[in-house]
Design an enzyme around this catalytic site. Structure first.
Site, PDB file in Angstrom:
ATOM      1  N   ASP A 108     -10.109  -4.208  -4.312  1.00  0.00           N
ATOM      2  CA  ASP A 108      -9.226  -3.051  -3.559  1.00  0.00           C
ATOM      3  C   ASP A 108      -9.346  -1.732  -4.494  1.00  0.00           C
ATOM      4  OD1 ASP A 108      -7.333  -1.629  -2.605  1.00  0.00           O
ATOM      5  OD2 ASP A 108      -5.634  -3.040  -3.286  1.00  0.00           O
ATOM      6  N   SER A 143       0.722  -1.176  -0.161  1.00  0.00           N
ATOM      7  CA  SER A 143       0.011  -0.297   0.138  1.00  0.00           C
ATOM      8  C   SER A 143       0.800   1.433   0.035  1.00  0.00           C
ATOM      9  CB  SER A 143      -0.982  -0.161   1.205  1.00  0.00           C
ATOM     10  OG  SER A 143      -2.067   0.867   1.170  1.00  0.00           O
ATOM     11  N   HIS A 193      -7.772  -5.547  -0.237  1.00  0.00           N
ATOM     12  CA  HIS A 193      -6.772  -5.047   0.443  1.00  0.00           C
ATOM     13  C   HIS A 193      -6.329  -5.365   1.707  1.00  0.00           C
ATOM     14  CE1 HIS A 193      -3.941  -1.285   0.143  1.00  0.00           C
ATOM     15  NE2 HIS A 193      -4.209  -1.232   1.348  1.00  0.00           N
TER      16      HIS A 193
END
Length: 345
Positions: A289, A194, A319
């Protein structure tokens, strides 16, 4: 302990049972993707704890506590470190302060091991090396490498480019102290999930621009690559799948002092006109996601620039899945993309 045992037991039930326990029909999205039953059950178990419990109007320090509290049931399910993996903490100077770096290792690695500098996710605002402890230890075991997990400075107290400067400082520290650390100086790679994936891509671009030693390879797990949020998935999957559109806009406000800088390549690597000469990469994305499309686009951009790139897209995953090894199939997914990473690291 009982809850941990019960939930792990439930997550091992057949997919149809998990869908039934989630209280909904199997969730699908555009393109015919079906949400993995384990994640559908887990999202139902977490409910709105992670999002509703976090009040973005509060100071970041309060929100970090709320995020930790909201995800405590998930963290409680985490497995211990793999057998044979140990760790030690270091203090590394950066911009006049010291950042904590946790080194994961196996005594069988020898004195010239490959290394991975790892930056955790959390929108540049949340989490720490403890939240990713199991995963980074797992990476060390699967990759047969020393993993250096970095407790980098967080926004908004330390906005861009503080975290990027910490990345540079830690990379340089490992390179300078490679003999003492037992690391091969020509096999120091970078990686993160991320926001950490964003920083890994950005540091590779910055080091190339500054004619510094490039990482051997880059591991980009559902990376943020476009802070203009101009891709379809952020609208398609805006809420209900662990990371929301609202979260991403708030994270951007904390990370950047000037939102007009969102198109700068060290902030949004996808805006790089030419990625030629970048380190080979493994790019991992998840079908459910908000960051899916920008991660997919970055993998394609690397390939167009003739950078050796392995792209793994897990259509039914959400995610944050690498920290959810209790869901059936996740360990196999991690092993799959790590096996490709070993080819380039």
């Amino acid at each position: 302990m009982f809850q941990k045992f019960l939930l792990r037991f439930l997550l091992g039930l057949p997919p149809k049972v998990l869908i039934w326990l989630s209280g909904k029909a199997q969730i699908t999205t555009i393109g015919g993707r079906a949400l993995d039953p384990g994640f559908q059950f887990l999202l139902n178990f977490l409910g709105d704890k992670e999002s509703a419990a976090i009040d973005h109007s509060l100071p970041a320090a309060e929100q970090r506590k709320q995020a930790d509290d909201a995800l405590r049931p998930l963290f409680a399910l985490s497995a211990p470190l793999p057998e044979g993996v140990d760790f030690v903490d270091h203090q590394v100077p950066s911009d006049g302060v010291h950042v904590r770096v946790r080194e994961y290792f196996n005594n069988d690695l020898g004195k010239n091991a490959p290394a991975l500098v790892y930056f955790h996710g959390g929108g540049w605002v949340y989490f720490n090396i403890e939240s990713h402890h199991t995963f980074t230890g797992t990476l060390s075991s699967i990759l047969g490498a020393k993993v250096f997990s970095v407790d980098y400075r967080l926004a908004p107290e330390n906005p861009y480019p503080a975290a990027l400067n910490d990345f540079d400082a830690v990379f340089d520290w490992i390179e300078s102290n490679h003999e003492e650390l037992g690391v091969d100086p020509e096999r120091i790679s970078v990686g993160g999930d991320s926001a950490g994936g964003n920083l890994s891509a950005a540091i590779s671009i910055r080091r190339q621009a500054h004619s510094k030693t490039l990482p051997k390879a880059q591991l980009l797990i559902y990376p943020v690559t476009d802070l203009t949020f101009s891709h379809d998935s952020i609208e398609e999957l805006a809420e209900g799948f662990f990371l929301s559109k609202e979260d991403m806009y708030w994270f951007r406000e904390q990370y950047l002092e000037d939102e007009n800088a969102a198109k700068e390549v060290l902030i949004s690597p996808l805006f790089s006109q030419d990625l030629s000469g970048q380190p080979p990469a493994v790019v991992v994305t998840a079908g459910f996601d908000v960051l899916r499309d920008e991660g997919d686009a970055y993998a394609q951009s690397l390939k167009r620039s003739n950078v050796k790139t392995f792209h793994h897209s897990f259509a039914g995953y959400i995610h944050g899945f690498v920290n959810m090894e209790m869901v059936s199939g996740v360990n196999e997914a991690i092993i799959k993309f790590c096996n490709d990473f070993k080819k380039i690291n």
